[in-house]
Scaffold this motif. Sequence first.
Motif, PDB file in Angstrom:
ATOM      1  N   GLY A  18     -20.710 -91.636  -8.583  1.00 44.80           N
ATOM      2  CA  GLY A  18     -21.256 -91.397  -7.246  1.00 44.80           C
ATOM      3  C   GLY A  18     -22.585 -90.684  -7.147  1.00 44.80           C
ATOM      4  O   GLY A  18     -22.653 -89.536  -6.703  1.00 44.80           O
ATOM      5  N   GLY A  19     -23.656 -91.365  -7.525  1.00 42.02           N
ATOM      6  CA  GLY A  19     -25.004 -90.813  -7.365  1.00 42.02           C
ATOM      7  C   GLY A  19     -25.828 -91.721  -6.475  1.00 42.02           C
ATOM      8  O   GLY A  19     -25.431 -92.862  -6.197  1.00 42.02           O
ATOM      9  N   ILE A  20     -26.981 -91.222  -6.103  1.00 46.85           N
ATOM     10  CA  ILE A  20     -27.827 -91.969  -5.172  1.00 46.85           C
ATOM     11  C   ILE A  20     -28.323 -93.289  -5.784  1.00 46.85           C
ATOM     12  O   ILE A  20     -28.671 -94.231  -5.076  1.00 46.85           O
ATOM     13  N   THR A  44     -15.997 -95.046  -9.421  1.00 50.49           N
ATOM     14  CA  THR A  44     -15.288 -93.813  -9.053  1.00 50.49           C
ATOM     15  C   THR A  44     -15.107 -93.825  -7.524  1.00 50.49           C
ATOM     16  O   THR A  44     -15.768 -94.595  -6.810  1.00 50.49           O
ATOM     17  N   ASN A  46     -16.089 -91.578  -5.507  1.00 47.97           N
ATOM     18  CA  ASN A  46     -17.328 -91.159  -4.834  1.00 47.97           C
ATOM     19  C   ASN A  46     -18.401 -92.243  -4.864  1.00 47.97           C
ATOM     20  O   ASN A  46     -19.216 -92.326  -3.947  1.00 47.97           O
ATOM     21  N   THR A  90     -23.215 -89.554 -13.187  1.00 47.32           N
ATOM     22  CA  THR A  90     -23.430 -88.269 -12.494  1.00 47.32           C
ATOM     23  C   THR A  90     -23.220 -87.107 -13.462  1.00 47.32           C
ATOM     24  O   THR A  90     -22.576 -87.261 -14.511  1.00 47.32           O
ATOM     25  N   ALA A  91     -23.713 -85.937 -13.061  1.00 48.64           N
ATOM     26  CA  ALA A  91     -23.467 -84.721 -13.850  1.00 48.64           C
ATOM     27  C   ALA A  91     -21.955 -84.528 -13.983  1.00 48.64           C
ATOM     28  O   ALA A  91     -21.450 -84.091 -15.024  1.00 48.64           O
ATOM     29  N   ASN A  92     -21.236 -84.902 -12.929  1.00 46.04           N
ATOM     30  CA  ASN A  92     -19.784 -84.727 -12.918  1.00 46.04           C
ATOM     31  C   ASN A  92     -19.087 -85.597 -13.967  1.00 46.04           C
ATOM     32  O   ASN A  92     -18.294 -85.093 -14.774  1.00 46.04           O
ATOM     33  N   ALA A 122     -28.438 -89.781 -14.020  1.00 49.02           N
ATOM     34  CA  ALA A 122     -29.412 -89.776 -12.923  1.00 49.02           C
ATOM     35  C   ALA A 122     -28.968 -88.703 -11.948  1.00 49.02           C
ATOM     36  O   ALA A 122     -27.809 -88.683 -11.530  1.00 49.02           O
TER      37      ALA A 122
HETATM   38  C1  LIG Z   1     -26.063 -88.005  -0.905  1.00 50.13           C
HETATM   39  C2  LIG Z   1     -25.584 -87.550  -2.251  1.00 50.13           C
HETATM   40  C3  LIG Z   1     -26.268 -87.943  -3.368  1.00 50.13           C
HETATM   41  C4  LIG Z   1     -25.856 -87.535  -4.638  1.00 50.13           C
HETATM   42  N1  LIG Z   1     -26.544 -87.943  -5.736  1.00 50.13           N
HETATM   43  C5  LIG Z   1     -26.169 -87.538  -6.959  1.00 50.13           C
HETATM   44  C6  LIG Z   1     -26.878 -87.968  -8.112  1.00 50.13           C
HETATM   45  O1  LIG Z   1     -27.846 -88.729  -8.049  1.00 50.13           O
HETATM   46  N2  LIG Z   1     -26.447 -87.530  -9.323  1.00 50.13           N
HETATM   47  C7  LIG Z   1     -25.376 -86.695  -9.462  1.00 50.13           C
HETATM   48  O2  LIG Z   1     -25.060 -86.314 -10.592  1.00 50.13           O
HETATM   49  N3  LIG Z   1     -24.677 -86.295  -8.379  1.00 50.13           N
HETATM   50  C8  LIG Z   1     -25.031 -86.694  -7.146  1.00 50.13           C
HETATM   51  N4  LIG Z   1     -24.319 -86.287  -6.043  1.00 50.13           N
HETATM   52  C9  LIG Z   1     -23.140 -85.453  -6.244  1.00 50.13           C
HETATM   53  C10 LIG Z   1     -21.943 -86.292  -6.653  1.00 50.13           C
HETATM   54  O3  LIG Z   1     -21.688 -87.291  -5.688  1.00 50.13           O
HETATM   55  C11 LIG Z   1     -20.728 -85.392  -6.845  1.00 50.13           C
HETATM   56  O4  LIG Z   1     -20.955 -84.507  -7.922  1.00 50.13           O
HETATM   57  C12 LIG Z   1     -19.456 -86.169  -7.074  1.00 50.13           C
HETATM   58  O5  LIG Z   1     -18.401 -85.270  -7.320  1.00 50.13           O
HETATM   59  C13 LIG Z   1     -19.551 -87.146  -8.222  1.00 50.13           C
HETATM   60  O6  LIG Z   1     -18.320 -87.800  -8.391  1.00 50.13           O
HETATM   61  P1  LIG Z   1     -18.061 -88.916  -9.509  1.00 50.13           P
HETATM   62  O7  LIG Z   1     -18.759 -88.450 -10.734  1.00 50.13           O
HETATM   63  O8  LIG Z   1     -16.592 -88.948  -9.673  1.00 50.13           O
HETATM   64  O9  LIG Z   1     -18.579 -90.192  -8.963  1.00 50.13           O
HETATM   65  C14 LIG Z   1     -24.719 -86.698  -4.771  1.00 50.13           C
HETATM   66  C15 LIG Z   1     -24.023 -86.325  -3.629  1.00 50.13           C
HETATM   67  C16 LIG Z   1     -24.445 -86.736  -2.389  1.00 50.13           C
HETATM   68  C17 LIG Z   1     -23.674 -86.297  -1.175  1.00 50.13           C
END
Ligand SMILES: Cc1cc2nc3c(=O)[nH]c(=O)nc-3n(C[C@H](O)[C@H](O)[C@H](O)COP(=O)(O)O)c2cc1C
Length: 399
Positions: A18-20, A44, A46, A90-92, A122
């Motif tokens: 879940g990143g942009i 995921t 997100n 994502t960092a996550n 990213a």
């Molecule tokens: C609008 C928006 C943009 C985001 N973009 C990023 C991104 O580019 N990279 C990133 O690591 N986290 C980004 N995040 C944070 C992640 O969505 C968040 O850490 C989430 O828990 C990731 O979940 P996942 O790794 O399970 O997909 C963003 C959050 C929002 C609300």
Amino acid sequence: MKRKSSPVNHSLILGVSGGIGVYKALELLRLFQKAGFETWVVMTENAQRFVSPLSFQTFTPNPVITSLFTEPLVHIELQKREILLIAPATANIIGKIACGICDDALSTITCAFPGPKVLVPAMNKEMWENPVVQENIRKLKSLGYHIMEPKEGELASGEWGKGRMPEPEEIFAFVQSLLSQKKEGILSGLKILITAGRTEEDIDPVRVLTNRSSGRLGKELAEKAKDWGADCLLIAGRMEEKPEGVKIISCRTASEMLSLLKRESKKNDILIMTAAVGDYKPLVREKGKKIKKKSFSLPLVKNVDILESLREEKLFKVGFSLDSEAELIKEAKRKLKEKNLDLICANSFASLESDFIEATILSRDGEIERLPRMTKREFAAHLLQKIKTKFNEKVKSFT
Ligand SMILES: Cc1cc2nc3c(=O)[nH]c(=O)nc-3n(C[C@H](O)[C@H](O)[C@H](O)COP(=O)(O)O)c2cc1C
């Protein structure tokens, strides 16, 4: 309407977190599908907030995976695919993979996947520079994950910095090049000589002077070098387990090992000297009868120094230096220079008889790489990649 399908030549799992940058993954999927890949998308929860699974479904005939609890079990079924790519990562998800957390479909599929794994991080600049994220990236690199570094440029927030996801075409090319390397074998065409195990020196017809080396690292190196296409020969002292599918010549003493190496050095491109060669041997060997005295002294003399004896040999030489923590780097630097080596791996006594190693690799050009504790199998893969890079640089400098 039936989707037009291209002939299948590779299979790929595309993980989307879940990143942009999620929207770029749509174009990426289209490129792989167009190139004839069998594609599987795993999203995921997100990631689905940014782009719906339906959008991805438009580009792949296989169901988009959003849950682990399906029949058949996806984390087992997908193990047979060729490569796993997570873009954007994502960092996550990076943190979860680095810690072995499996709490959703993507993290579990990644943990269960035995093949090559590519992550395309990213995120915004601050997240990318966060020391925890950097530590996770270092750890994953050392475990053999392929990391495609983010680009510097304008980020989603409008600020400038490193963190931007590379363009789909660049990611596609990165994966294609990995797959072609894998096919050809990154070490194909190279002749590699590896020594492993421990030498032993006779005290009398039954007793020997030896050391605690298991030969495990040499075994891992030989197997990996063979898997990656090298023509590999192992000169083995005593070892607990021998590698499979590798040519082996066995020997016992340091001088036997040296004469084999003198003979084989000219025929090989690279020597990796993991064998633990005894530094000392008995001054006199009791021949014919067993020593039965109540007490006796055993005078020792310095043994041959194998790498020193091979210092004029032209092949690319990699040595090992086992020492106490305090002396480790100083001693490794001295040996690198005095023995005319290209690389030396310094490791402490803790690696003896262990499946793990914590090493520092020093290069002739002054580079020092400190690696975290890892299994000897992981270290073997890392070291062979490094040898390949440094060997190529050396060859280039001569042409
Ligand atoms: C609008 C928006 C943009 C985001 N973009 C990023 C991104 O580019 N990279 C990133 O690591 N986290 C980004 N995040 C944070 C992640 O969505 C968040 O850490 C989430 O828990 C990731 O979940 P996942 O790794 O399970 O997909 C963003 C959050 C929002 C609300």
